[in-house]
Design an enzyme around this catalytic site. Structure first.
Site, PDB file in Angstrom:
ATOM      1  N   ALA A  64      36.836  40.487  42.948  1.00 54.70           N
ATOM      2  CA  ALA A  64      36.885  42.196  43.358  1.00 54.70           C
ATOM      3  C   ALA A  64      36.301  42.873  42.291  1.00 54.70           C
ATOM      4  CB  ALA A  64      38.339  42.706  43.340  1.00 54.70           C
ATOM      5  N   GLY A 110      38.863  37.427  44.110  1.00 56.04           N
ATOM      6  CA  GLY A 110      38.722  37.788  45.608  1.00 56.04           C
ATOM      7  C   GLY A 110      37.617  36.847  46.055  1.00 56.04           C
ATOM      8  N   GLU A 113      39.495  33.906  47.106  1.00 53.36           N
ATOM      9  CA  GLU A 113      40.692  34.373  48.244  1.00 53.36           C
ATOM     10  C   GLU A 113      40.020  34.579  49.636  1.00 53.36           C
ATOM     11  OE1 GLU A 113      41.900  37.654  45.501  1.00 53.36           O
ATOM     12  OE2 GLU A 113      44.103  37.137  46.272  1.00 53.36           O
ATOM     13  N   GLU A 133      42.474  36.222  37.614  1.00 52.44           N
ATOM     14  CA  GLU A 133      43.313  37.692  37.249  1.00 52.44           C
ATOM     15  C   GLU A 133      43.996  37.716  36.210  1.00 52.44           C
ATOM     16  OE1 GLU A 133      42.997  35.868  40.291  1.00 52.44           O
ATOM     17  OE2 GLU A 133      42.255  37.057  41.693  1.00 52.44           O
TER      18      GLU A 133
END
Ligand code: COA
Length: 258
Positions: A64, A110, A113, A133
Protein backbone atom coordinates in the site's frame (compact mmCIF):
# COMPACT_ATOMS: atom_id res chain seq x y z
CA UNK A 1 0.59 8.23 -17.12
CA UNK A 2 -2.26 5.84 -16.23
CA UNK A 3 -1.63 4.24 -12.84
CA UNK A 4 -3.31 1.03 -14.01
CA UNK A 5 -3.09 -0.16 -17.59
CA UNK A 6 -5.22 -2.78 -19.31
CA UNK A 7 -4.43 -4.81 -22.41
CA UNK A 8 -5.72 -7.96 -24.05
CA UNK A 9 -3.95 -11.12 -25.09
CA UNK A 10 -6.57 -13.22 -26.87
CA UNK A 11 -9.30 -13.61 -24.21
CA UNK A 12 -7.02 -12.79 -21.27
CA UNK A 13 -7.14 -9.32 -19.74
CA UNK A 14 -3.70 -8.19 -18.53
CA UNK A 15 -4.03 -5.75 -15.63
CA UNK A 16 -0.76 -3.90 -14.97
CA UNK A 17 -0.22 -1.73 -11.92
CA UNK A 18 1.70 1.11 -13.47
CA UNK A 19 3.56 3.29 -10.97
CA UNK A 20 7.09 1.97 -11.51
CA UNK A 21 8.74 5.03 -9.92
CA UNK A 22 6.90 4.15 -6.67
CA UNK A 23 7.45 0.41 -7.12
CA UNK A 24 3.77 0.14 -8.10
CA UNK A 25 2.55 0.96 -4.59
CA UNK A 26 -1.23 0.78 -4.25
CA UNK A 27 -2.64 4.26 -3.68
CA UNK A 28 -6.36 5.05 -3.49
CA UNK A 29 -6.59 5.65 -7.24
CA UNK A 30 -5.02 2.28 -8.07
CA UNK A 31 -7.35 0.51 -5.65
CA UNK A 32 -10.37 2.19 -7.32
CA UNK A 33 -9.13 1.28 -10.78
CA UNK A 34 -8.29 -2.28 -9.76
CA UNK A 35 -11.84 -2.68 -8.45
CA UNK A 36 -13.26 -1.41 -11.75
CA UNK A 37 -10.98 -3.73 -13.75
CA UNK A 38 -12.03 -6.72 -11.65
CA UNK A 39 -15.70 -5.81 -12.20
CA UNK A 40 -14.98 -5.84 -15.90
CA UNK A 41 -13.52 -9.35 -15.62
CA UNK A 42 -16.79 -10.46 -14.00
CA UNK A 43 -19.06 -8.73 -16.52
CA UNK A 44 -17.34 -8.72 -19.90
CA UNK A 45 -18.16 -11.93 -21.77
CA UNK A 46 -15.08 -11.47 -23.99
CA UNK A 47 -12.80 -11.92 -20.96
CA UNK A 48 -12.11 -15.54 -20.05
CA UNK A 49 -9.23 -14.96 -17.62
CA UNK A 50 -7.09 -12.20 -16.16
CA UNK A 51 -3.44 -11.72 -15.27
CA UNK A 52 -2.35 -9.15 -12.70
CA UNK A 53 1.23 -7.89 -12.86
CA UNK A 54 3.38 -4.83 -12.13
CA UNK A 55 5.07 -2.43 -14.48
CA UNK A 56 8.86 -2.51 -14.89
CA UNK A 57 11.38 -5.12 -13.85
CA UNK A 58 11.79 -4.36 -10.16
CA UNK A 59 8.40 -4.65 -8.50
CA UNK A 60 5.09 -6.42 -8.74
CA UNK A 61 3.63 -4.16 -6.04
CA UNK A 62 5.70 -2.93 -3.05
CA UNK A 63 2.65 -2.51 -0.84
CA UNK A 64 0.00 0.00 0.00
CA UNK A 65 1.19 3.56 -0.60
CA UNK A 66 2.77 4.49 2.73
CA UNK A 67 2.56 8.20 1.90
CA UNK A 68 -1.23 7.97 2.36
CA UNK A 69 -0.92 6.51 5.88
CA UNK A 70 -0.19 9.79 7.67
CA UNK A 71 -3.78 10.97 7.19
CA UNK A 72 -5.32 7.82 8.70
CA UNK A 73 -6.75 7.25 12.17
CA UNK A 74 -8.47 4.11 13.51
CA UNK A 75 -11.68 4.80 11.62
CA UNK A 76 -9.88 5.66 8.39
CA UNK A 77 -7.61 2.61 8.63
CA UNK A 78 -10.56 0.29 9.17
CA UNK A 79 -12.43 1.85 6.25
CA UNK A 80 -9.37 1.46 4.02
CA UNK A 81 -9.02 -2.24 4.86
CA UNK A 82 -12.76 -2.90 4.50
CA UNK A 83 -13.01 -1.13 1.18
CA UNK A 84 -9.90 -2.83 -0.21
CA UNK A 85 -11.03 -6.27 0.90
CA UNK A 86 -14.62 -5.91 -0.29
CA UNK A 87 -14.06 -4.02 -3.53
CA UNK A 88 -10.86 -5.66 -4.73
CA UNK A 89 -9.20 -8.53 -2.87
CA UNK A 90 -12.25 -10.66 -2.00
CA UNK A 91 -13.69 -9.97 -5.44
CA UNK A 92 -10.53 -11.29 -7.08
CA UNK A 93 -10.59 -14.41 -4.91
CA UNK A 94 -14.23 -15.13 -5.74
CA UNK A 95 -14.04 -14.12 -9.40
CA UNK A 96 -15.69 -16.88 -11.48
CA UNK A 97 -12.91 -16.52 -14.06
CA UNK A 98 -9.29 -17.37 -13.29
CA UNK A 99 -7.11 -14.52 -12.07
CA UNK A 100 -3.39 -15.28 -12.09
CA UNK A 101 -0.65 -13.15 -10.53
CA UNK A 102 2.50 -12.74 -12.63
CA UNK A 103 4.87 -11.62 -9.88
CA UNK A 104 7.76 -9.78 -11.50
CA UNK A 105 9.66 -8.42 -8.48
CA UNK A 106 8.86 -7.16 -4.96
CA UNK A 107 5.46 -8.38 -3.73
CA UNK A 108 5.38 -6.78 -0.30
CA UNK A 109 2.53 -5.91 2.05
CA UNK A 110 -0.51 -5.17 -0.10
CA UNK A 111 1.45 -6.52 -3.07
CA UNK A 112 1.89 -9.92 -1.45
CA UNK A 113 -1.79 -9.73 -0.47
CA UNK A 114 -2.77 -8.88 -4.05
CA UNK A 115 -0.79 -11.85 -5.37
CA UNK A 116 -2.37 -14.11 -2.72
CA UNK A 117 -5.91 -12.98 -3.57
CA UNK A 118 -5.31 -14.27 -7.10
CA UNK A 119 -6.15 -17.91 -7.77
CA UNK A 120 -2.50 -18.81 -8.17
CA UNK A 121 0.86 -17.19 -8.70
CA UNK A 122 3.74 -17.47 -11.16
CA UNK A 123 6.95 -15.67 -10.22
CA UNK A 124 10.05 -14.40 -11.94
CA UNK A 125 13.35 -15.43 -10.40
CA UNK A 126 13.89 -11.95 -8.91
CA UNK A 127 10.53 -11.97 -7.06
CA UNK A 128 10.52 -11.33 -3.33
CA UNK A 129 7.56 -11.81 -1.02
CA UNK A 130 6.87 -10.45 2.44
CA UNK A 131 4.46 -8.82 4.84
CA UNK A 132 6.61 -6.04 6.35
CA UNK A 133 3.72 -4.19 8.04
CA UNK A 134 5.17 -4.80 11.53
CA UNK A 135 8.04 -2.50 10.52
CA UNK A 136 5.41 0.26 10.34
CA UNK A 137 3.67 -0.74 13.56
CA UNK A 138 0.83 -2.32 11.58
CA UNK A 139 -0.50 -5.67 10.40
CA UNK A 140 -1.71 -6.60 6.90
CA UNK A 141 -5.20 -5.23 6.17
CA UNK A 142 -6.04 -6.68 2.77
CA UNK A 143 -6.41 -10.29 3.93
CA UNK A 144 -2.72 -11.12 4.36
CA UNK A 145 -2.97 -12.71 7.80
CA UNK A 146 -5.63 -15.07 6.47
CA UNK A 147 -4.41 -15.97 3.01
CA UNK A 148 -0.73 -16.31 3.93
CA UNK A 149 -1.71 -18.78 6.67
CA UNK A 150 -3.97 -20.66 4.24
CA UNK A 151 -1.28 -20.85 1.58
CA UNK A 152 1.92 -21.64 3.49
CA UNK A 153 0.71 -22.90 6.87
CA UNK A 154 0.53 -21.33 10.31
CA UNK A 155 4.15 -21.63 11.45
CA UNK A 156 5.73 -20.16 8.34
CA UNK A 157 3.04 -17.47 8.09
CA UNK A 158 3.44 -16.49 11.74
CA UNK A 159 7.21 -16.13 11.25
CA UNK A 160 6.86 -13.98 8.12
CA UNK A 161 4.13 -11.84 9.69
CA UNK A 162 6.05 -11.27 12.91
CA UNK A 163 9.57 -10.79 11.49
CA UNK A 164 8.55 -8.81 8.40
CA UNK A 165 11.25 -10.80 6.58
CA UNK A 166 11.18 -11.27 2.83
CA UNK A 167 11.52 -14.61 1.10
CA UNK A 168 12.95 -15.06 -2.38
CA UNK A 169 11.28 -16.83 -5.29
CA UNK A 170 12.98 -20.16 -4.55
CA UNK A 171 11.66 -20.17 -0.98
CA UNK A 172 8.21 -19.08 -2.20
CA UNK A 173 8.22 -22.08 -4.55
CA UNK A 174 9.29 -24.41 -1.76
CA UNK A 175 6.55 -23.00 0.52
CA UNK A 176 3.91 -23.49 -2.18
CA UNK A 177 3.23 -19.76 -2.39
CA UNK A 178 3.97 -19.80 -6.13
CA UNK A 179 3.43 -22.52 -8.71
CA UNK A 180 6.41 -21.79 -10.95
CA UNK A 181 9.56 -19.67 -10.95
CA UNK A 182 10.81 -18.61 -14.38
CA UNK A 183 13.38 -16.13 -15.73
CA UNK A 184 11.86 -12.65 -15.80
CA UNK A 185 11.83 -12.45 -19.60
CA UNK A 186 9.72 -15.63 -19.73
CA UNK A 187 7.24 -14.64 -17.01
CA UNK A 188 4.47 -13.23 -19.19
CA UNK A 189 4.75 -16.00 -21.80
CA UNK A 190 4.53 -18.68 -19.13
CA UNK A 191 1.59 -16.98 -17.40
CA UNK A 192 -0.29 -16.37 -20.63
CA UNK A 193 0.28 -19.94 -21.73
CA UNK A 194 -1.29 -21.30 -18.52
CA UNK A 195 -4.16 -18.79 -18.84
CA UNK A 196 -4.58 -19.75 -22.51
CA UNK A 197 -4.87 -23.43 -21.60
CA UNK A 198 -7.57 -22.65 -19.01
CA UNK A 199 -9.36 -20.47 -21.58
CA UNK A 200 -9.92 -23.59 -23.71
CA UNK A 201 -11.91 -25.34 -20.92
CA UNK A 202 -15.63 -25.04 -20.21
CA UNK A 203 -16.11 -21.66 -18.46
CA UNK A 204 -18.87 -22.88 -16.13
CA UNK A 205 -16.68 -25.78 -15.03
CA UNK A 206 -13.82 -23.36 -14.35
CA UNK A 207 -16.18 -21.18 -12.28
CA UNK A 208 -17.23 -24.34 -10.44
CA UNK A 209 -13.60 -25.26 -9.64
CA UNK A 210 -12.99 -21.79 -8.19
CA UNK A 211 -16.18 -21.77 -6.12
CA UNK A 212 -15.68 -25.29 -4.73
CA UNK A 213 -11.98 -24.82 -3.92
CA UNK A 214 -12.71 -21.48 -2.21
CA UNK A 215 -15.37 -23.23 -0.10
CA UNK A 216 -12.56 -25.05 1.77
CA UNK A 217 -11.79 -21.74 3.47
CA UNK A 218 -15.38 -20.63 4.07
CA UNK A 219 -16.47 -21.84 7.49
CA UNK A 220 -20.12 -21.14 6.75
CA UNK A 221 -20.10 -23.57 3.81
CA UNK A 222 -19.72 -27.32 3.53
CA UNK A 223 -17.28 -27.64 0.64
CA UNK A 224 -18.22 -31.25 -0.10
CA UNK A 225 -21.85 -30.20 -0.43
CA UNK A 226 -20.85 -27.30 -2.65
CA UNK A 227 -18.95 -29.76 -4.85
CA UNK A 228 -21.90 -32.16 -5.06
CA UNK A 229 -24.26 -29.32 -6.04
CA UNK A 230 -21.98 -27.85 -8.70
CA UNK A 231 -21.16 -31.30 -10.09
CA UNK A 232 -24.88 -31.97 -10.46
CA UNK A 233 -25.73 -28.56 -11.93
CA UNK A 234 -23.05 -28.88 -14.59
CA UNK A 235 -24.78 -31.94 -16.06
CA UNK A 236 -27.56 -29.61 -17.21
CA UNK A 237 -25.15 -27.45 -19.21
CA UNK A 238 -24.67 -27.62 -22.96
CA UNK A 239 -20.90 -27.63 -22.42
CA UNK A 240 -20.98 -30.84 -20.34
CA UNK A 241 -23.00 -32.54 -23.10
CA UNK A 242 -20.55 -31.19 -25.66
CA UNK A 243 -17.56 -32.40 -23.58
CA UNK A 244 -18.82 -35.97 -23.37
CA UNK A 245 -19.97 -36.02 -27.02
CA UNK A 246 -16.62 -34.69 -28.23
CA UNK A 247 -14.76 -37.35 -26.21
CA UNK A 248 -16.89 -40.16 -27.64
CA UNK A 249 -16.59 -38.75 -31.17
CA UNK A 250 -12.81 -38.41 -30.71
CA UNK A 251 -12.74 -34.69 -31.54
CA UNK A 252 -11.82 -31.58 -29.55
CA UNK A 253 -14.76 -30.03 -27.67
CA UNK A 254 -16.16 -26.62 -28.59
CA UNK A 255 -17.29 -24.97 -25.36
CA UNK A 256 -19.67 -22.02 -25.36
CA UNK A 257 -20.00 -21.21 -21.68
CA UNK A 258 -23.59 -22.45 -21.69
N1 COA B 1 4.61 3.19 -0.56
C1 COA B 1 4.99 4.37 -1.08
N2 COA B 1 6.14 4.51 -1.77
C2 COA B 1 6.91 3.43 -1.93
C3 COA B 1 6.56 2.17 -1.41
C4 COA B 1 5.33 2.08 -0.70
N3 COA B 1 4.91 0.92 -0.20
N4 COA B 1 7.54 1.29 -1.72
C5 COA B 1 8.46 1.98 -2.42
N5 COA B 1 8.09 3.27 -2.56
C6 COA B 1 8.79 4.35 -3.24
C7 COA B 1 9.98 4.86 -2.44
O1 COA B 1 9.55 5.80 -1.46
C8 COA B 1 10.81 5.47 -3.53
O2 COA B 1 10.24 6.71 -3.90
P1 COA B 1 11.18 8.02 -4.12
O3 COA B 1 12.10 7.64 -5.27
O4 COA B 1 10.22 9.12 -4.48
O5 COA B 1 11.93 8.22 -2.85
C9 COA B 1 10.59 4.53 -4.72
O6 COA B 1 9.38 3.85 -4.44
C10 COA B 1 11.68 3.50 -4.87
O7 COA B 1 11.81 2.80 -3.64
P2 COA B 1 13.21 2.66 -2.85
O8 COA B 1 12.89 2.43 -1.40
O9 COA B 1 14.10 3.82 -3.15
O10 COA B 1 13.79 1.34 -3.54
P3 COA B 1 14.86 0.33 -2.89
O11 COA B 1 15.28 -0.56 -3.98
O12 COA B 1 15.88 1.04 -2.10
O13 COA B 1 13.97 -0.54 -1.82
C11 COA B 1 12.03 -1.79 -1.10
C12 COA B 1 12.94 -1.37 -2.27
C13 COA B 1 10.83 -2.52 -1.67
C14 COA B 1 12.82 -2.70 -0.16
C15 COA B 1 11.58 -0.52 -0.34
O14 COA B 1 11.05 0.41 -1.29
C16 COA B 1 10.52 -0.76 0.70
O15 COA B 1 10.83 -1.26 1.77
N6 COA B 1 9.26 -0.37 0.41
C17 COA B 1 8.18 -0.45 1.37
C18 COA B 1 7.67 -1.87 1.48
C19 COA B 1 6.57 -1.94 2.55
O16 COA B 1 6.78 -1.69 3.71
N7 COA B 1 5.38 -2.30 2.09
C20 COA B 1 4.24 -2.48 2.96
C21 COA B 1 3.45 -1.26 3.07
S1 COA B 1 2.08 -1.51 4.16
Amino acid sequence: MESLSLSFHDHTLIITVNRPDKLNALNKTVIEKLGAAVNDVYNNAEIKSAVITGSGTKAFVAGADISEFAALDAKGGKAMAEKGQMQVFNKIEHCPKPVIAAVNGFALGGGCELAMACHFRIASDNAKFGQPEVNLGLIPGYGGTQRLTQLIGKGRAMELLMTGNMIDAAAALQYGLVNYVVPQEELMNKTLSVAGLINTKAPLAIAGCIKAANAVFDESTNGYETEINIFGELFDTADAKEGAAAFLEKRPPVFKGL
